[in-house]
Design an enzyme around this catalytic site. Sequence first.
Site, PDB file in Angstrom:
ATOM      1  N   HIS A 264      84.377 126.030  50.496  1.00  0.00           N
ATOM      2  CA  HIS A 264      85.383 126.867  49.837  1.00  0.00           C
ATOM      3  C   HIS A 264      86.556 127.121  50.777  1.00  0.00           C
ATOM      4  O   HIS A 264      87.641 126.580  50.596  1.00  0.00           O
ATOM      5  CB  HIS A 264      84.737 128.175  49.400  1.00  0.00           C
ATOM      6  CG  HIS A 264      85.606 129.061  48.566  1.00  0.00           C
ATOM      7  ND1 HIS A 264      86.858 128.684  48.090  1.00  0.00           N
ATOM      8  CD2 HIS A 264      85.425 130.323  48.106  1.00  0.00           C
ATOM      9  CE1 HIS A 264      87.376 129.660  47.381  1.00  0.00           C
ATOM     10  NE2 HIS A 264      86.534 130.673  47.382  1.00  0.00           N
ATOM     11  N   HIS A 305      91.649 117.522  45.079  1.00  0.00           N
ATOM     12  CA  HIS A 305      91.245 118.912  44.872  1.00  0.00           C
ATOM     13  C   HIS A 305      90.283 118.960  43.698  1.00  0.00           C
ATOM     14  O   HIS A 305      90.437 118.211  42.730  1.00  0.00           O
ATOM     15  CB  HIS A 305      92.475 119.786  44.587  1.00  0.00           C
ATOM     16  CG  HIS A 305      92.217 121.249  44.707  1.00  0.00           C
ATOM     17  ND1 HIS A 305      91.657 121.983  43.674  1.00  0.00           N
ATOM     18  CD2 HIS A 305      92.433 122.131  45.731  1.00  0.00           C
ATOM     19  CE1 HIS A 305      91.555 123.250  44.062  1.00  0.00           C
ATOM     20  NE2 HIS A 305      92.004 123.369  45.287  1.00  0.00           N
ATOM     21  N   ASP A 363      95.682 122.560  51.760  1.00  0.00           N
ATOM     22  CA  ASP A 363      94.956 122.683  53.023  1.00  0.00           C
ATOM     23  C   ASP A 363      95.437 121.668  54.057  1.00  0.00           C
ATOM     24  O   ASP A 363      95.357 121.919  55.258  1.00  0.00           O
ATOM     25  CB  ASP A 363      93.455 122.496  52.785  1.00  0.00           C
ATOM     26  CG  ASP A 363      92.896 123.562  51.868  1.00  0.00           C
ATOM     27  OD1 ASP A 363      93.072 124.747  52.185  1.00  0.00           O
ATOM     28  OD2 ASP A 363      92.291 123.212  50.839  1.00  0.00           O
TER      29      ASP A 363
END
Length: 427
Positions: A264, A305, A363
Amino acid sequence: MTDRSATLTVNGNNIELPIHSGNLGPDVVDVAKLTSQGCFTYDPGFVSTAACESKLTYIDGDQGILLHGGYPIDQLAEQSSHMEVCYLLLNGELPSAEQLAAFEAEINAEMAVDDQFANVYTAFPRDAHPMAILTSAFGVLAARYHSDIDNNDPVSRRKVAMQVIAKTPTLAAMGYRYSKGLDFIAPRADLNYAENFLNMTFGDGSPDAKVNPTLAKAMDRIFILHADHEQNASTSTVRLSGSTGTNPFAAIAAGVTALWGPSHGGANEAVLEMLNEIGDVSNIDTFIDRAKDRDDPFRLMGFGHRVYKNFDPRARVMKISADEVLKELGKEGEPLLAVAKRLERIAIEDSYFADRKLYPNVDFYSGLILQAIGIPTAMFTVIFALGRCPGWIAHWCEMMAGPLKIGRPRQLYTGPVQRDYVNIDKR
């Protein structure tokens, strides 16, 4: 909502199930009455289950859309501020100039923590994971404010929300400084939210120290881009924990622990580990070949993703910030940046990745920014939690304002059928 229905046939009996429509997104089939018919739905991971109704955030992963209160995330990240987004999540509307000024002043006034919090940090070894420390800090907040909170009072809930948003950067900065053996720095009234976090983290303690505006802007964007992401694992954890009526700071602590999981909140940390493993541009082709080999455990981190099947709408704005920060700090020639830019180009141009929609995600770029600023990789998830706290507490407030129903997922039992106990001397 609509008056349409679906018919489910179970053991020869037809069950009419209402179909509800939201303002955006797929319709949902209301299966609540199935329990009275002696059956449940089976949905591991809750990937096809709407567990709540919410007005906060909407995601269309296929189209790459993320809206907070109807506003596209790229517009908010480019034109707004983190404080505006916090206000939006808590109130459903963007603030006027006067409302924003009052909101910021109230947040600033709540940023300081009691001196006793220093004892929380000194109880940990210097190399303790900062997420463990942050979890404990929220536990202390739960103890400190427990008798002051009335979950059923909207005024009390708002006070809690302001405290969560205001105190998290202070607690996060204290964790960093403790790990370095540095004195804690108190928040300053003349600095904004992102500036205060950077000063409390990296400042020298002088009362008039300046904070680099480019870095503060980048940090503010990071907070915006992580502020809320609908019913993800940590937000769902906050809601499930909060549904019991527990102390809201304890519910946030539960969210922190859920976010701590590498599946996560650890993705940007994994990106830096991957870039370090590759090491140099000359090694990229070898690693790309490995990434394409199904039998090789190596995977490119920061691409694709789970939710976004096209592109991550947060990534483009984060890339802008990454370029600005690296230029400001004179780090455009960093070896890892060269590796990152080469990987980025390959992911966009190589048909293998393009066909699989493995585009760079938020990210991929946030890790580069945080490393350039000086945030240790172990603290990346703390930054994620700091950004996500407004969403967590907004969801908690939304849930508490409506009819509260304790979460109680069901199961498909596959263990032994009923059997009689046998004394140990006969086994």
